[in-house]
Design an enzyme around this catalytic site. Structure first.
Site, short mmCIF file in Angstrom:
data_model
loop_
_atom_site.label_atom_id
_atom_site.label_comp_id
_atom_site.label_asym_id
_atom_site.label_seq_id
_atom_site.Cartn_x
_atom_site.Cartn_y
_atom_site.Cartn_z
N CYS A 119 -6.16 -8.78 -3.97
CA CYS A 119 -4.76 -8.37 -3.80
C CYS A 119 -4.64 -7.35 -2.68
O CYS A 119 -3.77 -7.46 -1.81
CB CYS A 119 -4.23 -7.82 -5.13
SG CYS A 119 -2.47 -7.46 -5.10
N CYS A 120 -5.55 -6.35 -2.67
CA CYS A 120 -5.53 -5.34 -1.60
C CYS A 120 -5.76 -5.98 -0.24
O CYS A 120 -5.16 -5.60 0.76
CB CYS A 120 -6.59 -4.26 -1.84
SG CYS A 120 -6.14 -3.04 -3.08
N CYS A 202 0.46 1.50 -4.32
CA CYS A 202 1.37 0.57 -4.99
C CYS A 202 1.69 1.06 -6.40
O CYS A 202 0.85 1.67 -7.06
CB CYS A 202 0.72 -0.80 -5.07
SG CYS A 202 0.47 -1.57 -3.47
N CYS A 205 -0.60 0.34 -9.46
CA CYS A 205 -1.99 0.78 -9.28
C CYS A 205 -2.11 2.28 -9.03
O CYS A 205 -3.15 2.75 -8.57
CB CYS A 205 -2.63 0.02 -8.13
SG CYS A 205 -2.63 -1.76 -8.37
N CYS A 230 -8.91 0.76 -0.76
CA CYS A 230 -8.34 -0.58 -0.70
C CYS A 230 -9.07 -1.46 0.31
O CYS A 230 -8.87 -2.67 0.35
CB CYS A 230 -6.87 -0.52 -0.34
SG CYS A 230 -6.57 0.24 1.27
FE1 SF4 Z 1 -2.38 -5.10 -5.01
FE2 SF4 Z 1 -2.66 -2.84 -6.39
FE3 SF4 Z 1 -3.98 -3.19 -4.07
FE4 SF4 Z 1 -1.32 -2.81 -4.12
S1 SF4 Z 1 -2.93 -1.35 -4.69
S2 SF4 Z 1 -2.40 -4.28 -2.91
S3 SF4 Z 1 -0.73 -3.97 -5.99
S4 SF4 Z 1 -4.25 -4.33 -5.99
#
Ligand code: SF4
Length: 237
Positions: A119-120, A202, A205, A230
Site C-alpha cells: 500500500c505504501c 495516513c 496508520c 514507508c
Molecule cells: Fe497505505 Fe497506511 Fe502506507 Fe498510507 S501509511 S500508504 S494507508 S499503508
C-alpha cells in the site's frame, strides 16, 4: 546540474551558511531540478515558509495518498491561502490502487507487513518516484533527533541509487526549535500535533503517542518488526 559537482564541494560551499542562504545557493545551482516534498508536518511547514517567503524557485510537492486526515487537508488549504503559492500534488496510479483495494479490501495494510508495504509503495513510493523524475536535489524535513536511523544520516547526502542530492535543512534542529519557529512566525500547522500526534501520515496508520514515546511509535503501531518507514527515504538497489 553541474555534473562535476561533488558532495564535498557542495558541503564546503554550504558550510557556515544559514538555512535561507543554503536554500538559495542550492536553488541557483540546481535550477528547476530541485524539489521539496512536504507532508504538512510541523518541520515541513518551517521549510515551506522559508521557500515561499523568500520566493525561492524550488518546487514544493506533496503526495496525496487518498487516506490523509481532514486536518492535513486543512493545513494544505491554509498554507496555499497564506502564501498564495502553488503546492504540486501527486496522486497514486488509480488503476493500481483500484486493483489492490478490489482484491484485498480497504484495510489490507493491517493484515501483513507485505500488504502494508504494498500500500505504501502504490500510494507513496511510486508517486514520489514520479515527482523525483529528473530531479537532482531533494529537500525534506528530516531531523537527526527523530530516530536512531535518522541520527546516522548527514545534513546533506548523495543518494547513489536515486542519483540525487538530499538536503535536510532542519537536520540539527530540536522539536522545540521547530515549535518555536512555527509560533514566532504564525505558520499554519496540523492541529493533530496539539493532540499528541508527532509524525503524521495516513489516517488509518497514524495514532497519537504518549510523551517520551519514540517519534515513529504512532506509525504502523500494530507492526512489531520491520522499519517504521514507508520506503520513501529508503534507497533500494
Ligand atoms: Fe497505505 Fe497506511 Fe502506507 Fe498510507 S501509511 S500508504 S494507508 S499503508
Amino acid at each position: 546540474m553541474k555534473n562535476n559537482l561533488k558532495l564535498k564541494e557542495l558541503k564546503d560551499q554550504l558550510s557556515g551558511k544559514s538555512i535561507d542562504e543554503r536554500l538559495e545557493i542550492l536553488a541557483s545551482i540546481f535550477n528547476d531540478k530541485i524539489i521539496f516534498t512536504s507532508s504538512f508536518g510541523i518541520e515541513d511547514q518551517v521549510i515551506t515558509h522559508k521557500i515561499f517567503r523568500n520566493n525561492l524557485p524550488i518546487k514544493v510537492v506533496t503526495l496525496d495518498t487518498g487516506r490523509l486526515f481532514p486536518q492535513t487537508y486543512e493545513v494544505f488549504s491554509n498554507t496555499i491561502i497564506k502564501y498564495r503559492k502553488k503546492i504540486n500534488v501527486y496522486f497514486p496510479d488509480y488503476m493500481s490502487v483500484e486493483k489492490m483495494v478490489t482484491e484485498k479490501g480497504p484495510f489490507s495494510f493491517y493484515d501483513s507487513i507485505e500488504n502494508r508495504l504494498e500500500c505504501c509503495r502504490l500510494r507513496k513510493v511510486v508517486p514520489l518516484s514520479r515527482a523525483l523524475n529528473g530531479v537532482d536535489c531533494w529537500i525534506s524535513g528530516i531531523r537527526a533527533s527523530q530516530s536512531d536511523d535518522r541520527g546516522q544520516m548527514d545534513w546533506i547526502e548523495y543518494d547513489e541509487v536515486k542519483h540525487l542530492y538530499k538536503f535536510y535543512p532542519l537536520f540539527d534542529w530540536s522539536l522545540e526549535d521547530v515549535e518555536k519557529f512555527i509560533k514566532d512566525h504564525n505558520i499554519p500547522y496540523n492541529s493533530l500535533h496539539d493532540k499528541g500526534f508527532v509524525s503524521i501520515g495516513c489516517e488509518p496508520c497514524t495514532k497519537a503517542v504518549k510523551p517520551g514515546e519514540d517519534f515513529r511509535a504512532g506509525r504502523w503501531w500494530w507492526e512489531n518488526e520491520g522499519p517504521k518507514e514507508c520506503g520513501c527515504h529508503v534507497s533500494q538497489a
